[in-house]
Design an enzyme around this catalytic site. Sequence first.
Site, PDB file in Angstrom:
ATOM      1  N   ASN A  17      59.837   2.896  -8.428  1.00 16.91           N
ATOM      2  CA  ASN A  17      58.668   2.466 -10.123  1.00 16.91           C
ATOM      3  C   ASN A  17      59.702   1.328 -10.780  1.00 16.91           C
ATOM      4  O   ASN A  17      60.771   1.800 -11.415  1.00 16.91           O
ATOM      5  CB  ASN A  17      58.744   3.949 -10.352  1.00 16.91           C
ATOM      6  CG  ASN A  17      57.709   3.716 -11.103  1.00 16.91           C
ATOM      7  OD1 ASN A  17      57.781   3.123 -12.220  1.00 16.91           O
ATOM      8  ND2 ASN A  17      56.918   4.368 -11.497  1.00 16.91           N
ATOM      9  N   HIS A  20      60.843   1.550 -16.209  1.00 18.40           N
ATOM     10  CA  HIS A  20      61.278   1.755 -17.194  1.00 18.40           C
ATOM     11  C   HIS A  20      62.190   0.721 -17.566  1.00 18.40           C
ATOM     12  O   HIS A  20      62.939   0.830 -18.799  1.00 18.40           O
ATOM     13  CB  HIS A  20      62.689   2.877 -17.407  1.00 18.40           C
ATOM     14  CG  HIS A  20      61.802   4.137 -17.273  1.00 18.40           C
ATOM     15  ND1 HIS A  20      61.155   4.680 -18.444  1.00 18.40           N
ATOM     16  CD2 HIS A  20      60.961   5.015 -15.832  1.00 18.40           C
ATOM     17  CE1 HIS A  20      60.344   5.804 -18.231  1.00 18.40           C
ATOM     18  NE2 HIS A  20      60.691   5.787 -16.553  1.00 18.40           N
ATOM     19  N   ARG A  28      62.899  -3.849 -28.045  1.00 15.78           N
ATOM     20  CA  ARG A  28      63.210  -4.571 -28.992  1.00 15.78           C
ATOM     21  C   ARG A  28      61.827  -5.619 -29.035  1.00 15.78           C
ATOM     22  O   ARG A  28      61.425  -6.831 -30.017  1.00 15.78           O
ATOM     23  CB  ARG A  28      64.366  -5.053 -27.964  1.00 15.78           C
ATOM     24  CG  ARG A  28      65.463  -4.569 -28.757  1.00 15.78           C
ATOM     25  CD  ARG A  28      65.943  -4.676 -30.450  1.00 15.78           C
ATOM     26  NE  ARG A  28      67.126  -4.599 -30.341  1.00 15.78           N
ATOM     27  CZ  ARG A  28      68.025  -5.650 -30.807  1.00 15.78           C
ATOM     28  NH1 ARG A  28      68.268  -6.442 -30.394  1.00 15.78           N
ATOM     29  NH2 ARG A  28      69.443  -4.356 -31.199  1.00 15.78           N
ATOM     30  N   HIS A  53      53.378   1.660 -13.057  1.00 10.15           N
ATOM     31  CA  HIS A  53      52.134   1.583 -13.987  1.00 10.15           C
ATOM     32  C   HIS A  53      51.238   1.645 -15.187  1.00 10.15           C
ATOM     33  O   HIS A  53      52.511   1.323 -16.830  1.00 10.15           O
ATOM     34  CB  HIS A  53      52.108   3.720 -14.313  1.00 10.15           C
ATOM     35  CG  HIS A  53      51.900   4.697 -15.264  1.00 10.15           C
ATOM     36  ND1 HIS A  53      51.813   5.600 -14.924  1.00 10.15           N
ATOM     37  CD2 HIS A  53      50.350   4.544 -15.143  1.00 10.15           C
ATOM     38  CE1 HIS A  53      51.619   6.376 -15.623  1.00 10.15           C
ATOM     39  NE2 HIS A  53      49.877   6.021 -15.982  1.00 10.15           N
ATOM     40  N   ARG A  55      49.613   2.046 -18.671  1.00 13.89           N
ATOM     41  CA  ARG A  55      49.607   3.195 -19.343  1.00 13.89           C
ATOM     42  C   ARG A  55      48.262   2.881 -20.144  1.00 13.89           C
ATOM     43  O   ARG A  55      48.183   1.576 -20.334  1.00 13.89           O
ATOM     44  CB  ARG A  55      50.027   3.444 -20.226  1.00 13.89           C
ATOM     45  CG  ARG A  55      51.529   4.506 -18.723  1.00 13.89           C
ATOM     46  CD  ARG A  55      52.298   4.994 -19.823  1.00 13.89           C
ATOM     47  NE  ARG A  55      51.400   6.596 -20.334  1.00 13.89           N
ATOM     48  CZ  ARG A  55      51.567   7.568 -19.567  1.00 13.89           C
ATOM     49  NH1 ARG A  55      52.452   7.394 -18.574  1.00 13.89           N
ATOM     50  NH2 ARG A  55      51.331   8.514 -20.639  1.00 13.89           N
ATOM     51  N   ARG A  59      52.774   1.306 -23.029  1.00 13.06           N
ATOM     52  CA  ARG A  59      53.812   1.632 -23.951  1.00 13.06           C
ATOM     53  C   ARG A  59      54.726   0.739 -23.180  1.00 13.06           C
ATOM     54  O   ARG A  59      55.651   0.698 -23.394  1.00 13.06           O
ATOM     55  CB  ARG A  59      53.848   3.089 -23.381  1.00 13.06           C
ATOM     56  CG  ARG A  59      54.614   4.034 -22.617  1.00 13.06           C
ATOM     57  CD  ARG A  59      54.711   5.114 -23.389  1.00 13.06           C
ATOM     58  NE  ARG A  59      53.951   6.024 -23.360  1.00 13.06           N
ATOM     59  CZ  ARG A  59      53.882   7.174 -23.245  1.00 13.06           C
ATOM     60  NH1 ARG A  59      54.849   8.125 -22.581  1.00 13.06           N
ATOM     61  NH2 ARG A  59      53.042   8.228 -23.882  1.00 13.06           N
ATOM     62  N   GLU A  80      50.220   1.964 -10.731  1.00 14.10           N
ATOM     63  CA  GLU A  80      49.367   3.651 -11.224  1.00 14.10           C
ATOM     64  C   GLU A  80      48.768   3.221 -12.149  1.00 14.10           C
ATOM     65  O   GLU A  80      48.792   2.637 -13.113  1.00 14.10           O
ATOM     66  CB  GLU A  80      50.756   4.328 -11.280  1.00 14.10           C
ATOM     67  CG  GLU A  80      51.491   4.546 -10.433  1.00 14.10           C
ATOM     68  CD  GLU A  80      53.071   5.764 -10.897  1.00 14.10           C
ATOM     69  OE1 GLU A  80      53.050   5.799 -12.438  1.00 14.10           O
ATOM     70  OE2 GLU A  80      53.546   6.035 -10.232  1.00 14.10           O
ATOM     71  N   THR A 110      56.043  11.329 -20.134  1.00 11.42           N
ATOM     72  CA  THR A 110      55.989  11.002 -18.834  1.00 11.42           C
ATOM     73  C   THR A 110      54.772  11.131 -17.948  1.00 11.42           C
ATOM     74  O   THR A 110      54.265  12.134 -18.976  1.00 11.42           O
ATOM     75  CB  THR A 110      57.323  11.277 -17.917  1.00 11.42           C
ATOM     76  OG1 THR A 110      57.597  10.323 -16.811  1.00 11.42           O
ATOM     77  CG2 THR A 110      57.388  11.974 -17.743  1.00 11.42           C
ATOM     78  N   GLU A 161      50.084  12.035  -3.139  1.00  9.59           N
ATOM     79  CA  GLU A 161      51.567  11.878  -3.401  1.00  9.59           C
ATOM     80  C   GLU A 161      52.175  13.367  -3.977  1.00  9.59           C
ATOM     81  O   GLU A 161      51.365  13.544  -5.444  1.00  9.59           O
ATOM     82  CB  GLU A 161      51.606  11.168  -4.438  1.00  9.59           C
ATOM     83  CG  GLU A 161      53.184  10.540  -4.867  1.00  9.59           C
ATOM     84  CD  GLU A 161      53.481   9.648  -6.090  1.00  9.59           C
ATOM     85  OE1 GLU A 161      53.184   8.305  -5.446  1.00  9.59           O
ATOM     86  OE2 GLU A 161      54.876   9.687  -6.457  1.00  9.59           O
ATOM     87  N   HIS A 204      58.465  11.844  -8.643  1.00  9.79           N
ATOM     88  CA  HIS A 204      58.633  12.410  -9.672  1.00  9.79           C
ATOM     89  C   HIS A 204      60.054  12.626 -10.141  1.00  9.79           C
ATOM     90  O   HIS A 204      59.871  14.539  -9.652  1.00  9.79           O
ATOM     91  CB  HIS A 204      57.750  12.760 -10.476  1.00  9.79           C
ATOM     92  CG  HIS A 204      57.466  12.195 -12.084  1.00  9.79           C
ATOM     93  ND1 HIS A 204      58.315  13.325 -13.089  1.00  9.79           N
ATOM     94  CD2 HIS A 204      56.664  11.430 -12.905  1.00  9.79           C
ATOM     95  CE1 HIS A 204      57.925  12.891 -13.886  1.00  9.79           C
ATOM     96  NE2 HIS A 204      57.275  11.956 -14.059  1.00  9.79           N
ATOM     97  N   HIS A 227      63.350   6.381 -12.462  1.00 12.61           N
ATOM     98  CA  HIS A 227      63.529   6.098 -14.347  1.00 12.61           C
ATOM     99  C   HIS A 227      64.975   6.351 -13.309  1.00 12.61           C
ATOM    100  O   HIS A 227      66.246   6.279 -13.670  1.00 12.61           O
ATOM    101  CB  HIS A 227      63.834   7.935 -14.670  1.00 12.61           C
ATOM    102  CG  HIS A 227      63.802   7.885 -16.155  1.00 12.61           C
ATOM    103  ND1 HIS A 227      64.617   8.756 -15.852  1.00 12.61           N
ATOM    104  CD2 HIS A 227      63.733   7.359 -17.434  1.00 12.61           C
ATOM    105  CE1 HIS A 227      65.410   8.783 -17.836  1.00 12.61           C
ATOM    106  NE2 HIS A 227      64.880   7.501 -17.991  1.00 12.61           N
TER     107      HIS A 227
HETATM  108  N1  PXP Z   1      55.093   9.095  -8.507  1.00 10.21           N
HETATM  109  C1  PXP Z   1      54.399   9.255 -10.003  1.00 10.21           C
HETATM  110  C2  PXP Z   1      52.675   9.025  -9.863  1.00 10.21           C
HETATM  111  C3  PXP Z   1      54.849   8.923 -10.985  1.00 10.21           C
HETATM  112  O1  PXP Z   1      53.338   9.098 -12.469  1.00 10.21           O
HETATM  113  C4  PXP Z   1      55.914   8.498 -11.078  1.00 10.21           C
HETATM  114  C5  PXP Z   1      56.702   8.662 -12.972  1.00 10.21           C
HETATM  115  O2  PXP Z   1      55.819   8.009 -13.269  1.00 10.21           O
HETATM  116  C6  PXP Z   1      57.008   8.525 -10.599  1.00 10.21           C
HETATM  117  C7  PXP Z   1      56.516   8.246  -9.317  1.00 10.21           C
HETATM  118  C8  PXP Z   1      58.154   8.317 -10.241  1.00 10.21           C
HETATM  119  O3  PXP Z   1      59.287   9.164 -10.645  1.00 10.21           O
HETATM  120  P1  PXP Z   1      60.597   9.096 -11.941  1.00 10.21           P
HETATM  121  O4  PXP Z   1      60.382   7.647 -13.124  1.00 10.21           O
HETATM  122  O5  PXP Z   1      60.680  10.231 -12.114  1.00 10.21           O
HETATM  123  O6  PXP Z   1      61.452   8.578 -10.714  1.00 10.21           O
END
Ligand code: PXP
Length: 262
Positions: A17, A20, A28, A53, A55, A59, A80, A110, A161, A204, A227
Site C-alpha cells: 500500500n 503514505h 508540502r 486508497h 479517499r 488526503r 481501495e 486511518t 479482507e 492493517h 504504513h
Molecule cells: N488493507 C486495507 C483495506 C486498508 O484500508 C489499509 C490501510 O489503508 C491496509 C490494508 C494497510 O494498512 P497499513 O497501512 O496499516 O499497513
Amino acid sequence: MTDLANSPASTLRLGVNIDHVATVRNARGGAYPDPARAALMAQKAGADGITAHLREDRRHITDTDIEALMDALSVPLNFEMAATDEMQKIALRHVPHAVCLVPEKREERTTEGGLEVAREENRLAHFIAPLQDAGCRVSIFIAADRRQIEAAARIGAPVVELHTGAYCDAFAEGRTQDSAAEFQRLQDMAVFANSLGLEVHAGHGLTYETVKPIAALPQIRELNIGHFLIGEAIFVGLEASMRQMRQLMDEARSEKTERGAA
Ligand code: PXP
C-alpha cells in the site's frame, strides 16, 4: 534472498500500500515523493500487487495518482474505495484488477473498522454488481466477524479482507491476552470464510513483529501492508523493507508446512 518476482503462485501474495508516500508528498504540496515511483520500485522488488486508497477527501492518493498507477503498473492494482457513487464511477472508468470496499469517515486518521456489510446488504449487492460485471475482483474489508462474513458471501463478493488492526494494536500496546484473543478470532474467521468459498485476505497495522502468525494461516492468500513498510523505508529503503517483510511471510508459510508435515 528470495527472488520475489519468481515466487511460486502458492506463496502468500504481498500487496504494498503506497498511500503514505502520497501523505508525505501532500504534507508540502508539490510532486515528490511520487507514489507511482514507489509503486514501480515495489513492483521491481517483487510486490505481487499495489494497493492505493482514493479517499473522498483526497488526503493522500489523488485521481491523477490513480491514472498514473493504471498506466505504469504491470502488477495488479487493488483500488481501495468507499462504496459511493463517485468512487464507483471512477472504478468503472479505470477498471482496476481489484476493488476493495472500505468504510470511510472524514474524521478518522486511518480506516478504523470494517465495512458494515450486514446492515447494508441490499445496497452493497447492487453496488458491487456493475464492478464485477466490468471484471473487477471485488473484496470487502471487514472485521473478523461471522455475521459480516456471511453477509459478504450472500452479496456475492468473491473476496473478504479481514481487518488485523485490533490484533496489531493489542500487540503494540502489550495487551498480550487481547492480542491472543484477536488472533484466535482472525484464525477462526479465516477458516470460516474459506469454508464459505471466499478468498481470504488480511491487512492493517501489520509489522515485522505481527506478520508471522497471520502469514502462517493457510487460508490467507494475500496481505496488504503499507504504513509500516513505508515507515521502515525511511531507514532502510523500500526494497529492503519489503524484502524483510516478504522473508518473514515466507518463513511463516514454510514453518507451517514443516509443522504440518511432521
Ligand atoms: N488493507 C486495507 C483495506 C486498508 O484500508 C489499509 C490501510 O489503508 C491496509 C490494508 C494497510 O494498512 P497499513 O497501512 O496499516 O499497513
